[in-house]
Design a protein around this motif. Structure first.
Motif, PDB file in Angstrom:
ATOM      1  N   TYR A   1       0.839  -1.193   0.000  1.00 48.34           N
ATOM      2  CA  TYR A   1       0.000   0.000   0.000  1.00 48.34           C
ATOM      3  C   TYR A   1       0.874   1.242   0.000  1.00 48.34           C
ATOM      4  CZ  TYR A   1      -3.611  -3.333   1.081  1.00 48.34           C
ATOM      5  OH  TYR A   1      -4.454  -4.410   1.025  1.00 48.34           O
ATOM      6  N   SER A   2       0.534   2.182  -0.879  1.00 50.76           N
ATOM      7  CA  SER A   2       1.278   3.437  -0.951  1.00 50.76           C
ATOM      8  C   SER A   2       0.883   4.332   0.219  1.00 50.76           C
ATOM      9  CB  SER A   2       0.971   4.147  -2.271  1.00 50.76           C
ATOM     10  OG  SER A   2      -0.372   4.605  -2.283  1.00 50.76           O
ATOM     11  N   LYS A   3       1.600   5.424   0.384  1.00 53.62           N
ATOM     12  CA  LYS A   3       1.279   6.376   1.450  1.00 53.62           C
ATOM     13  C   LYS A   3      -0.110   6.975   1.254  1.00 53.62           C
ATOM     14  CE  LYS A   3       6.059   7.612   2.342  1.00 53.62           C
ATOM     15  NZ  LYS A   3       7.090   8.649   2.259  1.00 53.62           N
TER      16      LYS A   3
ATOM     17  N   GLY B   1      -2.615   5.219   0.236  1.00 53.03           N
ATOM     18  CA  GLY B   1      -3.581   4.165   0.484  1.00 53.03           C
ATOM     19  C   GLY B   1      -3.918   3.314  -0.725  1.00 53.03           C
ATOM     20  N   ASN B   2      -3.261   3.551  -1.859  1.00 58.08           N
ATOM     21  CA  ASN B   2      -3.505   2.754  -3.061  1.00 58.08           C
ATOM     22  C   ASN B   2      -2.758   1.433  -2.966  1.00 58.08           C
ATOM     23  OD1 ASN B   2      -4.975   4.904  -4.227  1.00 58.08           O
ATOM     24  ND2 ASN B   2      -3.056   5.861  -4.853  1.00 58.08           N
ATOM     25  N   SER B   3      -3.364   0.361  -3.474  1.00 64.65           N
ATOM     26  CA  SER B   3      -2.717  -0.947  -3.422  1.00 64.65           C
ATOM     27  C   SER B   3      -1.989  -1.245  -4.725  1.00 64.65           C
ATOM     28  CB  SER B   3      -3.736  -2.040  -3.119  1.00 64.65           C
ATOM     29  OG  SER B   3      -4.753  -2.060  -4.088  1.00 64.65           O
ATOM     30  N   PHE B   4      -0.905  -1.998  -4.633  1.00 64.35           N
ATOM     31  CA  PHE B   4      -0.123  -2.419  -5.783  1.00 64.35           C
ATOM     32  C   PHE B   4       0.624  -3.687  -5.416  1.00 64.35           C
ATOM     33  CE2 PHE B   4       2.598   0.293  -3.254  1.00 64.35           C
ATOM     34  CZ  PHE B   4       3.838  -0.303  -3.310  1.00 64.35           C
ATOM     35  N   MET B   5       1.160  -4.380  -6.401  1.00 60.32           N
ATOM     36  CA  MET B   5       1.975  -5.561  -6.164  1.00 60.32           C
ATOM     37  C   MET B   5       3.437  -5.117  -6.135  1.00 60.32           C
ATOM     38  SD  MET B   5      -0.222  -8.018  -5.988  1.00 60.32           S
ATOM     39  CE  MET B   5       0.657  -9.542  -6.188  1.00 60.32           C
TER      40      MET B   5
ATOM     41  N   LYS C   1      13.121  -3.298  -6.869  1.00 59.33           N
ATOM     42  CA  LYS C   1      12.057  -2.303  -6.782  1.00 59.33           C
ATOM     43  C   LYS C   1      10.940  -2.541  -7.798  1.00 59.33           C
ATOM     44  CE  LYS C   1      14.850   1.412  -4.830  1.00 59.33           C
ATOM     45  NZ  LYS C   1      15.921   0.670  -4.302  1.00 59.33           N
ATOM     46  N   HIS C   2      10.784  -3.794  -8.263  1.00 61.27           N
ATOM     47  CA  HIS C   2       9.751  -4.104  -9.251  1.00 61.27           C
ATOM     48  C   HIS C   2       8.359  -3.960  -8.632  1.00 61.27           C
ATOM     49  CE1 HIS C   2       7.919  -5.992 -12.753  1.00 61.27           C
ATOM     50  NE2 HIS C   2       7.139  -6.604 -11.891  1.00 61.27           N
ATOM     51  N   THR C   3       7.446  -3.260  -9.327  1.00 63.33           N
ATOM     52  CA  THR C   3       6.066  -3.112  -8.889  1.00 63.33           C
ATOM     53  C   THR C   3       5.133  -3.327 -10.073  1.00 63.33           C
ATOM     54  OG1 THR C   3       6.021  -0.734  -9.295  1.00 63.33           O
ATOM     55  CG2 THR C   3       6.636  -1.451  -7.068  1.00 63.33           C
TER      56      THR C   3
END
Length: 63
Positions: free
Chosen positions: A39-41, A43-47, A56-58
């Motif tokens: 979760y980003s600062k 609040g968004n979700s990502f892999m 640093k792969h996302t």
């Protein structure tokens, strides 16, 4: 997919389904680590790769 869910069960929102289902375990294409939900600062979700900060792969998660 969202239209399909709404036709089958209009009282269940797609966001609710997405929050209750865990994504299939995936491997990082860069280092072969495990991609996990982060979760980003904001609040968004990502892999993100479990080997962070070395890798640093996302990847985005479809909304």
């Amino acid at each position: 997919m969202i239209d399909f869910i709404n036709k089958i069960s209009p009282n269940i929102k797609p966001e609710t389904i997405r929050q209750t289902i865990e994504p299939k375990t995936r491997r990082c294409p860069s280092c072969n680590g495990t991609l996990t939900v982060r979760y980003s600062k904001q609040g968004n979700s990502f892999m993100g790769c479990s080997n962070y900060p070395t890798c640093k792969h996302t990847e985005n998660i479809a909304k």
